[in-house]
Design a protein around this motif. Structure first.
Motif, PDB file in Angstrom:
ATOM      1  N   ALA B  33      37.491  18.459   9.176  1.00 26.12           N
ATOM      2  CA  ALA B  33      38.795  18.444   9.835  1.00 26.12           C
ATOM      3  C   ALA B  33      38.998  17.134  10.602  1.00 26.12           C
ATOM      4  O   ALA B  33      40.070  16.520  10.532  1.00 26.12           O
ATOM      5  N   LEU B 297      39.710  26.516  10.814  1.00 26.89           N
ATOM      6  CA  LEU B 297      39.568  25.076  10.589  1.00 26.89           C
ATOM      7  C   LEU B 297      39.883  24.721   9.139  1.00 26.89           C
ATOM      8  O   LEU B 297      40.491  23.686   8.852  1.00 26.89           O
ATOM      9  N   ILE B 301      42.645  22.025   7.916  1.00 30.81           N
ATOM     10  CA  ILE B 301      42.439  20.961   6.935  1.00 30.81           C
ATOM     11  C   ILE B 301      43.525  21.024   5.862  1.00 30.81           C
ATOM     12  O   ILE B 301      44.133  20.024   5.497  1.00 30.81           O
TER      13      ILE B 301
END
Lengths: 297, 345
Positions: B33, B297, B301
């Motif tokens: 990320a 996460l 992304i």
């Protein structure tokens, strides 16, 4: 022990916890087990020995509550009982540790220890208590874990066995049935497990140790019950039986001798193995007369 | 809970703290990320502005809510291919009941929730009772719902898009719950981002600090063992399917009240993106291991890449290629982590 084991009632060493009297199990016309008599006392290890198919698993299932017996009498704390579910056996303080151990390999040790009986704290679990208890309970069994957060799959086979034992003890077991705990282990790991069995005995538990290996049973056992083809071959306190007797009875004298004979033929008369085996058979005094003559030639 | 650990063991080398952080399931996603964020900040001036962040956070939030629920289900050892179409289904139920039948919008939202939970329960019940892979069972539900979405919508309102939602009574009372926004630093930030954070926080707490979380890991890691020690396997699994369905309903409401319209094919094809986000976040396809934060996460992304490619004015088709490559990388990493976790030291 300084920590609290909530449910384990203190039982005086030597008190009879389980009495099995001429017990048997029939599945329809098939007699899986008959006329088995033995006892389990607090602070003692009762070894159940037998080869594959001897009736060991039937015997476990009766004690563990998986199947009710059809003949004879099962007494727990002097009261006649017949378990119709594993839950009933557990409530009577009889816990069984099966070969697959019922652990989840990817989960941390402390989560495995309390799995299915997690202590609550508010809406969640009491994580601090769980971690602390896991560590101290395992320490009481003589396992010094580096880190209770490591996945249980990273422990050795012997250590995993011991976590399962410690868990059963913590959750109130007074009688521990261990189904072939050393069967899948190497020499060193087996030694580790035997040490924990001795430890459980020291803590005053009655242990039923199922095995087919007399060399594992003899050092930790106080009482030996031998099964063969669904029948009991006898129930002996340690004072009445030697390791050699035990080994000989396990294999069956005649069978052992014919094996020695066979080895002699295939490996030559000078073979150490055959000679040793023959000497063993002679020593244990179970030699059958017709073969002792034949082996001379 | 830092107090949980007792006095440090002398055999624990000081490096183990770092090793432990590195082997956390969400670690790969966290590193990725940061990398993606830096990359697109360099590629486009708009990316790291308030306006830019509002856009990619909004995009990440709806995927994030779903990915978190799907990650719980995957840790529990199951898949739900009907998760994507569920977002469209619930929105269509509300749209049709209000615009066509004049039902109170709050009541309609509640009806949609009950239907979603029922479908989730059926998914779970069928999977557990038949013993078939959830992949097949929910593939069936996926196609059934997809057909219903299109056919029933066309049958009732004669077209495939819900219109006129803003004119229904009480619309203004419910719209802010799911679709409101605030302006910060020149960017528009939707309430869905808040929902995303709340869902992730609750899921993480449940997983790591409750009985239910213990059971989820256990039923996914070794179902038979879990059953032997008294974990209610059926209840846990059905609960997980219902949680996924609930997330589908929440995302359905968010997209319905943010855009005030819904298409009959909404959500179709997105189920795989949820699974990709969960896997990138550290979930094992085989169950028993993973993280809700990781899945969030993973969705971040996805959102950053999705909008970043647009900001950088590239061909948006590259998104698919990027997703596929990231999935492969994540699976390889997870596989390595699991091998390490399972083998004896």
């Amino acid at each position: 022990m300084t920590d609290t084991t909530p449910e384990t009632a203190a039982v005086e060493r030597g008190t009879t916890l389980i009495e099995v009297d001429a017990i048997g199990k029939r599945y329809g016309s098939i007699i899986a087990l008959s006329d088995v008599t033995t006892s389990v006392k607090a602070g003692e290890v009762t070894c159940v020995l037998g080869d594959n198919g001897a009736g060991k698993s039937t015997f476990i299932k009766i004690l563990a509550g998986a199947h009710a017996h059809t003949d004879g009498v099962l007494r727990v704390d002097g009261d006649e009982r017949s378990f119709s579910s594993p839950r009933e056996a557990l409530d009577a303080g009889i816990a069984t540790v099966y070969q697959d151990l019922a652990v989840v390999p990817l989960m941390p040790v402390w989560r495995n220890f309390f799995l299915g009986s997690e202590p609550r704290k508010g809406l969640g679990m009491d994580v601090a208590f769980m971690k602390h208890t896991t560590k101290t309970e395992l320490a009481a069994m003589g396992i010094d874990l580096r880190d209770v957060d490591q996945p249980i799959g990273t422990l050795s086979g012997g250590e995993r066995q011991c976590v399962a034992i410690a868990r059963a003890v913590y959750f109130g077991a007074r009688v521990l049935i261990l189904d072939e705990p050393t069967a899948a282990l190497g020499v060193k790991q087996s030694g580790v497990v035997l040490k924990y069995i001795a430890k459980a005995r020291e803590r005053g538990l009655g242990v039923v140790f199922i095995t087919h290996n007399p060399h594992h049973a003899y050092p930790v056992g106080d009482r030996f019950m031998l099964l063969r083809r669904g029948r009991s071959m006898g129930d002996f306190p340690k004072s009445e039986i030697s390791l050699d007797d035990l080994t000989a009875m396990m294999a069956g004298g005649a069978e052992l001798e014919s094996l020695a004979h066979e080895l002699e033929r295939t490996m030559g008369a000078s073979s150490d193995v055959a000679a040793e085996l023959k000497a063993d058979v002679r020593e244990s005094g179970v030699t059958s007369s017709q073969e002792s003559g034949a082996t001379r030639g | 809970m830092a107090t949980a650990t007792a006095a440090p063991d002398e055999r624990l080398a000081s490096t183990s703290a770092i090793t432990r952080i590195l082997t956390r399931p969400e670690m790969g996603a966290a590193v990725a990320a940061v990398a993606v964020m830096i990359f697109f900040s360099l590629m486009s001036d708009r990316f790291m502005t308030g306006a830019g962040a509002g856009v990619w956070l909004e995009s990440a939030s709806t995927f994030g809510i779903m990915a978190v629920a799907v990650s719980l289900l995957m840790i529990g050892g199951e898949f739900d291919l009907s998760a994507g179409v569920m977002t469209g289904f619930t929105a269509l139920v509300v749209g049709i009941l209000t615009t066509n039948y004049g039902l109170n919008v709050w009541a309609a939202v509640l009806v949609a929730l009950v239907l979603a939970l029922a479908i989730g329960a059926i998914n779970g019940y069928l999977v557990m009772r038949t013993g078939l892979p959830s992949f097949i069972i929910t593939l069936g539900t996926f196609f059934i719902l997809q057909g219903i979405d299109l056919a029933v919508t066309k049958l009732i309102i004669g077209q495939v898009t819900i219109q006129g939602l803003t004119n229904i009574p009480f619309y203004d009372s419910i719209q802010p719950v799911f679709g409101s926004s605030v302006s910060i630093l020149g960017g528009t930030f939707y309430v869905s981002v808040l929902w995303w954070v709340v869902v992730t926080a609750i899921a993480t707490w449940v997983l790591l600090r409750t009985k239910a979380g213990n059971w989820i890991f256990a039923v996914g890691g070794a179902q038979q063992s879990a059953r032997q020690v008294g974990v209610p396997v059926l209840k846990t699994k059905i609960g997980l399917f219902m949680t996924t369905a609930f997330a589908g309903w929440l995302v359905g409401m968010i997209s319905l009240f943010r855009t005030s319209t819904v298409q009959a094919n909404t959500g179709v094809g997105q189920e795989f993106i949820y699974i990709i986000c969960a896997v990138v976040g550290g979930c094992l396809l085989t169950g028993g291991y993973g993280s809700a934060i990781g899945a969030a996460l993973g969705a971040l992304i996805y959102g950053m890449t999705f909008q970043g490619i647009t900001f950088a004015q590239w061909d948006t088709n590259w998104l698919r290629t990027f997703l596929g490559a990231m999935l492969l990388g994540a699976v390889l990493l997870n596989n390595w982590v699991r091998t390490r976790a399972e083998t004896s030291r």
